[in-house]
Design a protein around this motif. Structure first.
Motif, PDB file in Angstrom:
ATOM      1  N   LEU A  40       0.454  -1.520   0.100  1.00  0.00           N
ATOM      2  CA  LEU A  40       0.442   0.057   0.034  1.00  0.00           C
ATOM      3  C   LEU A  40       1.103   1.195  -0.149  1.00  0.00           C
ATOM      4  O   LEU A  40       1.924   1.759   0.991  1.00  0.00           O
ATOM      5  CB  LEU A  40      -0.841  -0.034   1.074  1.00  0.00           C
ATOM      6  CG  LEU A  40      -1.523  -1.404   1.465  1.00  0.00           C
ATOM      7  CD1 LEU A  40      -2.407  -0.941   2.503  1.00  0.00           C
ATOM      8  CD2 LEU A  40      -3.004  -1.236   0.320  1.00  0.00           C
ATOM      9  N   LEU A  41       0.326   2.000  -0.941  1.00  0.00           N
ATOM     10  CA  LEU A  41       1.392   2.936  -1.288  1.00  0.00           C
ATOM     11  C   LEU A  41       0.625   4.215  -0.822  1.00  0.00           C
ATOM     12  O   LEU A  41      -0.029   4.332  -1.305  1.00  0.00           O
ATOM     13  CB  LEU A  41       2.158   3.191  -2.513  1.00  0.00           C
ATOM     14  CG  LEU A  41       3.154   2.155  -2.935  1.00  0.00           C
ATOM     15  CD1 LEU A  41       3.222   2.755  -4.544  1.00  0.00           C
ATOM     16  CD2 LEU A  41       3.611   1.721  -2.127  1.00  0.00           C
ATOM     17  N   THR A  42       1.633   5.502   0.032  1.00  0.00           N
ATOM     18  CA  THR A  42       0.506   6.888  -0.056  1.00  0.00           C
ATOM     19  C   THR A  42       1.746   8.145  -0.223  1.00  0.00           C
ATOM     20  O   THR A  42       3.234   7.665   0.779  1.00  0.00           O
ATOM     21  CB  THR A  42      -0.326   6.335   1.148  1.00  0.00           C
ATOM     22  OG1 THR A  42      -0.790   7.897   1.254  1.00  0.00           O
ATOM     23  CG2 THR A  42       0.710   6.527   2.293  1.00  0.00           C
ATOM     24  N   ASP A  43       1.442   9.095  -0.679  1.00  0.00           N
ATOM     25  CA  ASP A  43       1.479  10.320  -0.345  1.00  0.00           C
ATOM     26  C   ASP A  43       1.433  11.282   1.169  1.00  0.00           C
ATOM     27  O   ASP A  43       1.526  12.511   0.952  1.00  0.00           O
ATOM     28  CB  ASP A  43       2.141  11.070  -1.906  1.00  0.00           C
ATOM     29  CG  ASP A  43       0.650  12.195  -1.889  1.00  0.00           C
ATOM     30  OD1 ASP A  43      -0.452  11.372  -1.405  1.00  0.00           O
ATOM     31  OD2 ASP A  43       0.601  12.425  -3.150  1.00  0.00           O
ATOM     32  N   GLY A  44       1.238  10.870   1.561  1.00  0.00           N
ATOM     33  CA  GLY A  44      -0.017  11.347   2.346  1.00  0.00           C
ATOM     34  C   GLY A  44      -1.585  12.024   2.280  1.00  0.00           C
ATOM     35  O   GLY A  44      -2.405  12.298   3.354  1.00  0.00           O
TER      36      GLY A  44
END
Length: 892
Positions: free
Chosen positions: A529-533
C-alpha cells in the motif's frame, strides 16, 4: 624505511641473561598450568591479574578471558590469549583493551619498554587504546630492537625503535575517510625522535593530499607540523591551497593555526581561520596579549544572507571564555546562550554550556548541560526541553541523559504531540540507539477524536530511507461494547512516500453497535500500500463475519478492495445469500462519499426481523453514501418477481421501485411509482394490486390503493398502518356470485347474482383490522335463489313459518339491498342486512327481509385458507404418485 632486524647475539656473556629470561618465562607458564590444574589463583589475584578459562590446545597454553587491575581500575583486559610457540615466544590475542588508570591531573612521560627481554612476537587482532581507533597490531622484539605494524583497513603505520640509543622512526598512510566517512583524500605521516627514560623527543609531519568532501569536485592539501620535547609541544597547521569542507564550504589558504603547551593542556593559541560557503563567510581570529602567549582575545564572526554572529572570546589561565550571545544560522535557525561559556584549555575537563535553539515556532533548550572530555573521549550530560508548534502541531518534550560518540543514554525521551482532534504522548527509549545505525523503538498513547490510540512504532534508517513496524490498538467510539481494533504493519518511507508492506493487517473484534452484534472484520493488504500522505494505492482483502440484531441477521462476507489515489472500490460476496455487492468511495473534504450496488435473489434466510417470509424474487439496488460528521445513505431499490408470506397472507408477482433515505436514527422508504402485486391471498383473492408506499419501517402509509376483488374492485386514496382513525375503502361491482362461491360447496345452499358496492371504513391496527359503519348497496338488480335441497326441505318440514319464509326466498328478485357492517379487532363481524324485492313465482309478491348475522371473519378466512392449502397438498400428492406409478395397460 623499516630497518631489518639485527642478527641474534650469541656471545657467551649474553647467554646467561637470555637463559635467565627463558627460565622466568617457563616459571610463569608453569604457574599458569598449576593455576588451571589445581585452581590456585591466589598469587595471580594478588598481582591484579585475573584469569578465566585457562587451558591447553594444540601444544600451547590458552586463556579465554583476563584482566589486569590497578587498585579499582581495569588497566588492561583481553580475550582469546594463546601461546603458539615457545621459542621464539609467539603470542596471539583476539582482543586487547587498554585504559589509563592515572588519577593525577599531571600527565607523566611514558616509560620505554624494559631492556633485556627475550625475543618474542605478539599479534593482536583488535587493539583499543584511549584516543585511537580500533587497530590490528603485530609487535616483535629481538635484542632490544622493536618493530610494530599497526593497520586499520587500508591505513598502515610502521614503527622501529632501538632500546639501546632510544632512536625511533615511524611512517604510514591513512585514508581521510577513516576519520569521517564523508571525507576524501589521504594523509601521510613521517615521524622520528628519541625515547629514553625521562626523555621523549619527537618531530612529526602529516601531509594531507587531495583532501575533499563527498559531492564536491574540489580538492586541497594541508600540512601539520608538531614537535615534542619532553613535556612541551608545539603545533603549526598551514593550508597551501583552499580546503573543501562540508556543504560547499572552503577553508581559505593561509597559516591557519599555531599552538603550544605541555602534556596537561594548551598554553598558547593563535589562529586566523577564514572560510566561505553558500551561506556566507566565517572568520576566527585569535590574538595573544603578552609575549608568553598565555593570555589573549579573539573574535568569531559569521556573515551572510542567512548567517550572522559576532562572538568575542578571551583566554587566560588555560581557560577560553565565549561571551554570551547568539548566532543566526541557515534555514532560520537561531542559537543563543544566555551566559558566557567557559572552556578549560586542557586535555581533560568539563564545562557547563546552557543554550537555546530556535527554529520557526520551536524552541530546544538546556539549562544544565555539561560537556566533559578526556582520554580522547567526550560526553554531554544534562536535560533537554522542547516546546512550541510545528506544521500546526503543538509539541512539548523533555529528556535527561548523556550523549557521546556511541550514542545517547538516559531516561526515555517524552514527547507530547497535539493538534485537535489528535493528542499523543510518545515515549522513546534512547539507550539502544546506535548513531551509526539508528534504530528507534517508541511507544505512544492518546486519542484521535473519540478514538483511543495505543501502540508502538519501530524505525530503522537505511541510507536516506527509513523502514520499521507499527502496532496499534483502538476501539471505535460507536461500539458500545467490544470492537477492539488492532493494526499490525511493516512500513517504509522513501522520498516523501510511505509504504505498508503486503501482509499488513487491520482487524476489528466482535462488538455491539446500536444493539447490533457485529462479528469480527479484517482487512489484509495483498499488495504493498503506497501513499504520499493524501492519496493511497494498493489492494486489500476483506473478511467480515456478519451481523446479528434482535430482528435480523447478515451473513459472512468476503471480497477485495482497490485503492487508487483519492478513490477506492470493492467487490464483496455473501455466499449464504448468493448476493453480490459493489462498493466505491472517494475522499470528500474531511469525510468520504461513494456508492453501494447490491444484486441478490430473495430467500427465506433474509426474512428474519422483517415480519414477512420472502419466498422468491430479485432485488437490485444502487445507493449513494456519505460520511462527514455522521453517515447517510440514499438511493433506490428495484424488486421483481417477489413472492412472500405475511402471517398466512400470500403475495406473489410483486414488482416496483423504492427510494431509500437513511441516517442515524432515521430511515425512509418511498415508492415514486405504484408498486404492483399480481395476487394477494387473504382468504379472498385480490388481484392486480397497485399502491404507493411510504414508511420508516414503523409507520406505513399506502396511497392510490387499487385491486380487483370478487369480480369487482377495491380502492382507497390513502391508508395508514397502524392508524388511530377509520379510513374509507371503496368497493365497486362486487359479484355476488363470487361471494356465494366462497361457500366452496358444489351444491350451495344459497345462490346469488348481481353486483354490490359501497364504503368500508377500516382501522388498520398493529395486530388486526376493525370496521365501523360499513355500508354496501346493490348496483343494479340482484337475485337470490334457495334451491330445494335436502337440507332446505328438512328445515321447511320442521316448521310452518320456516316453510313460508323459504317459499318466499326460494326465488327473489331484489331491487333494494343494504348491508350495514361492523367488525371488531378480533374479527367478530356484525351484519345488519335488508332485502326488498318480489318473488316472480308467487305473483311478484313484495318481500322485505331484515337479517342480522354475527361471525368471526378471521377464523372464517383462516379456515378457507387452510382448506385451500389442504386441497392443494392432496392434489399435489396425487399428481406425484401418478407420475411415479403409472397405470399399466391391459392386454387384449
Amino acid at each position: 624505511m623499516t630497518q631489518p632486524p639485527a642478527p641474534p647475539i650469541t656471545s657467551p656473556a649474553a647467554r646467561p641473561r637470555w637463559r635467565r629470561w627463558l627460565l622466568l618465562v617457563l616459571l610463569v607458564l608453569l604457574a599458569l598450568l598449576l593455576a588451571a590444574v589445581a585452581g590456585t589463583r591466589w598469587w595471580l589475584q594478588q598481582q591484579g591479574l585475573q584469569l578465566q578459562g585457562p587451558g591447553w590446545r594444540d601444544g600451547g597454553a590458552t586463556v579465554a578471558q583476563w584482566q589486569w587491575r590497578q587498585q579499582d581500575c581495569i588497566a588492561a583486559q583481553g580475550s582469546g590469549l594463546r601461546i603458539e610457540r615457545w621459542q621464539p615466544l609467539t603470542i596471539t590475542l583476539q582482543q586487547l583493551k587498554l585504559q589509563s588508570c592515572s588519577k593525577s591531573k599531571r600527565r607523566e612521560l611514558p616509560a620505554p619498554p624494559p631492556a633485556g627481554l627475550p625475543p618474542f612476537t605478539l599479534r593482536i587482532a583488535s587493539l583499543q587504546a584511549p584516543g585511537l581507533p580500533t587497530l590490528a597490531a603485530t609487535i616483535t622484539q629481538q635484542n632490544d630492537r622493536w618493530q610494530a605494524q599497526l593497520t586499520q583497513a587500508d591505513g598502515k603505520l610502521a614503527i622501529n625503535y632501538r632500546r639501546d640509543n632510544g632512536q625511533w622512526q615511524a611512517q604510514g598512510t591513512l585514508a581521510a575517510a577513516r576519520l569521517a566517512p564523508q571525507l576524501l583524500g589521504q594523509w601521510e605521516l613521517h615521524a622520528s625522535g628519541r625515547w629514553l627514560p625521562d626523555q621523549l623527543q619527537a618531530r612529526m609531519q602529516a601531509d594531507g593530499r587531495r583532501l575533499g568532501y563527498q559531492g564536491d569536485a574540489r580538492r586541497g592539501d594541508a600540512r601539520l607540523l608538531a614537535t615534542l620535547h619532553n613535556r612541551q609541544w608545539q603545533l603549526d597547521a598551514t593550508l597551501p591551497h583552499a580546503l573543501p569542507l562540508a556543504a560547499g564550504w572552503l577553508l581559505q589558504p593561509r597559516r591557519a593555526l599555531q599552538a603550544s603547551g605541555d602534556l596537561d593542556g594548551v598554553h598558547s593559541l593563535q589562529a586566523d581561520l577564514q572560510a566561505s560557503g553558500p551561506q556566507g563567510k566565517l572568520q576566527l581570529q585569535l590574538t595573544p596579549q603578552d609575549h608568553s602567549l598565555q593570555r589573549g582575545s579573539g573574535l568569531l564572526q559569521l556573515e551572510g544572507k542567512d548567517l550572522h554572529a559576532r562572538i568575542p572570546l578571551q583566554w587566560a589561565g588555560r581557560q577560553l571564555t565565549l561571551a554570551a550571545g547568539e548566532a543566526r544560522l541557515p534555514q532560520g535557525v537561531r542559537l543563543s546562550w544566555p551566559q558566557a561559556w567557559q572552556l578549560p584549555l586542557t586535555t581533560s575537563g568539563d564545562s557547563r554550556l546552557p543554550f537555546r535553539l530556535d527554529y520557526q515556532q520551536l524552541r530546544l533548550s538546556s539549562h544544565d548541560g555539561t560537556l566533559r572530555w578526556g582520554d580522547g573521549r567526550w560526553q554531554w550530560q544534562g536535560a533537554l526541553a522542547l516546546a512550541g508548534r510545528h506544521a500546526g502541531y503543538q509539541l512539548a518534550g523533555q529528556w535527561r541523559g548523556q550523549l557521546d560518540a556511541q550514542g545517547a543514554h538516559g531516561a526515555p525521551l517524552q514527547l507530547n504531540v497535539s493538534k485537535p482532534p489528535l493528542a499523543l504522548a510518545i515515549s522513546l527509549p534512547v539507550n539502544s540507539i546506535d548513531p551509526r545505525q539508528p534504530v528507534l523503538d517508541a511507544s505512544f498513547a492518546g486519542h484521535y477524536q473519540d478514538w483511543p490510540l495505543k501502540g508502538s512504532l519501530t524505525a530503522r534508517q537505511l541510507g536516506a530511507d527509513w523502514q520499521g513496524s507499527l502496532a496499534t490498538s483502538s476501539r471505535p467510539p460507536f461500539y458500545s461494547k467490544g470492537g477492539a481494533l488492532q493494526l499490525a504493519a511493516n512500513w517504509r518511507r522513501s522520498a516523501g512516500n510511505w509504504q505498508l508492506d503486503s501482509g499488513s493487517k487491520l482487524s476489528v473484534a466482535e462488538g455491539i453497535v446500536d444493539n447490533v452484534l457485529l462479528k469480527p472484520i479484517s482487512l489484509l493488504a495483498t499488495s504493498a500500500l503506497l501513499t504520499d500522505g493524501s492519496r493511497a494505492h494498493g489492494q486489500l482483502a476483506l473478511t467480515a463475519g456478519g451481523a446479528v440484531a434482535s430482528r435480523w441477521t447478515l451473513p459472512p462476507a468476503s471480497g477485495t478492495l482497490q485503492l487508487a489515489g483519492n478513490h477506492a472500490s470493492g467487490q464483496l460476496q455473501l455466499p449464504t445469500w448468493r448476493s453480490k455487492l459493489q462498493l466505491s468511495a472517494r475522499r470528500q473534504g474531511e469525510g468520504a462519499a461513494g456508492s453501494v450496488q447490491l444484486d441478490t435473489p430473495l430467500s427465506a434466510a433474509m426474512s428474519r426481523g422483517l415480519g414477512v417470509t420472502l419466498q422468491q424474487g430479485q432485488l437490485a439496488s444502487k445507493l449513494q453514501w456519505q460520511w462527514q460528521k455522521q453517515w447517510q445513505l440514499n438511493g433506490d431499490v428495484r424488486l421483481s418477481d417477489v413472492a412472500l408470506d405475511w402471517g398466512g397472507i400470500l403475495a406473489n408477482g410483486g414488482r416496483g421501485r423504492l427510494t431509500l433515505a437513511a441516517r442515524p436514527g432515521q430511515l425512509q422508504l418511498q415508492s415514486d411509482d405504484p408498486l404492483q402485486l399480481a395476487q394477494l391471498d387473504v382468504g379472498t383473492l385480490l388481484q392486480e394490486v397497485s399502491l404507493t408506499l411510504r414508511s420508516d419501517l414503523k409507520d406505513w402509509q399506502l396511497g392510490a390503493v387499487h385491486a380487483k376483488l370478487l369480480g369487482g374492485s377495491l380502492q382507497a386514496d390513502s391508508l395508514r398502518w397502524p392508524s388511530s382513525a377509520f379510513q374509507p375503502v371503496t368497493v365497486q361491482q362486487l359479484d355476488l356470485a363470487a361471494v356465494a362461491a366462497l361457500q366452496n360447496d358444489p351444491q350451495p345452499t344459497v345462490q346469488l347474482t348481481g353486483r354490490v358496492g359501497g364504503t368500508l371504513p377500516l382501522q388498520l391496527l398493529p395486530s388486526g383490522i376493525a370496521l365501523q359503519d360499513g355500508l354496501l348497496r346493490n348496483e343494479g338488480e340482484l337475485t337470490l335463489r334457495v334451491p330445494a335441497s335436502a337440507g332446505v326441505t328438512a328445515m321447511a318440514q320442521s316448521n310452518r313459518a320456516v316453510q313460508l319464509a323459504l317459499d318466499m326466498l326460494s326465488e327473489l328478485d331484489v331491487n333494494d339491498f343494504q348491508a350495514r357492517l361492523a367488525m371488531q379487532q378480533n374479527g367478530l363481524l356484525d351484519a345488519q342486512v335488508t332485502l326488498k324485492g318480489v318473488n316472480p313465482k308467487q305473483n311478484r309478491q313484495p318481500v322485505v327481509l331484515n337479517y342480522s348475522h354475527s361471525e368471526n371473519v378471521l377464523e372464517l378466512l383462516r379456515s378457507l385458507r387452510i382448506g385451500d392449502e389442504i386441497s392443494r397438498r392432496v392434489l399435489s400428492r396425487k399428481q406425484s404418485a401418478a407420475t411415479r406409478n403409472p397405470t399399466p395397460e391391459t392386454s387384449p
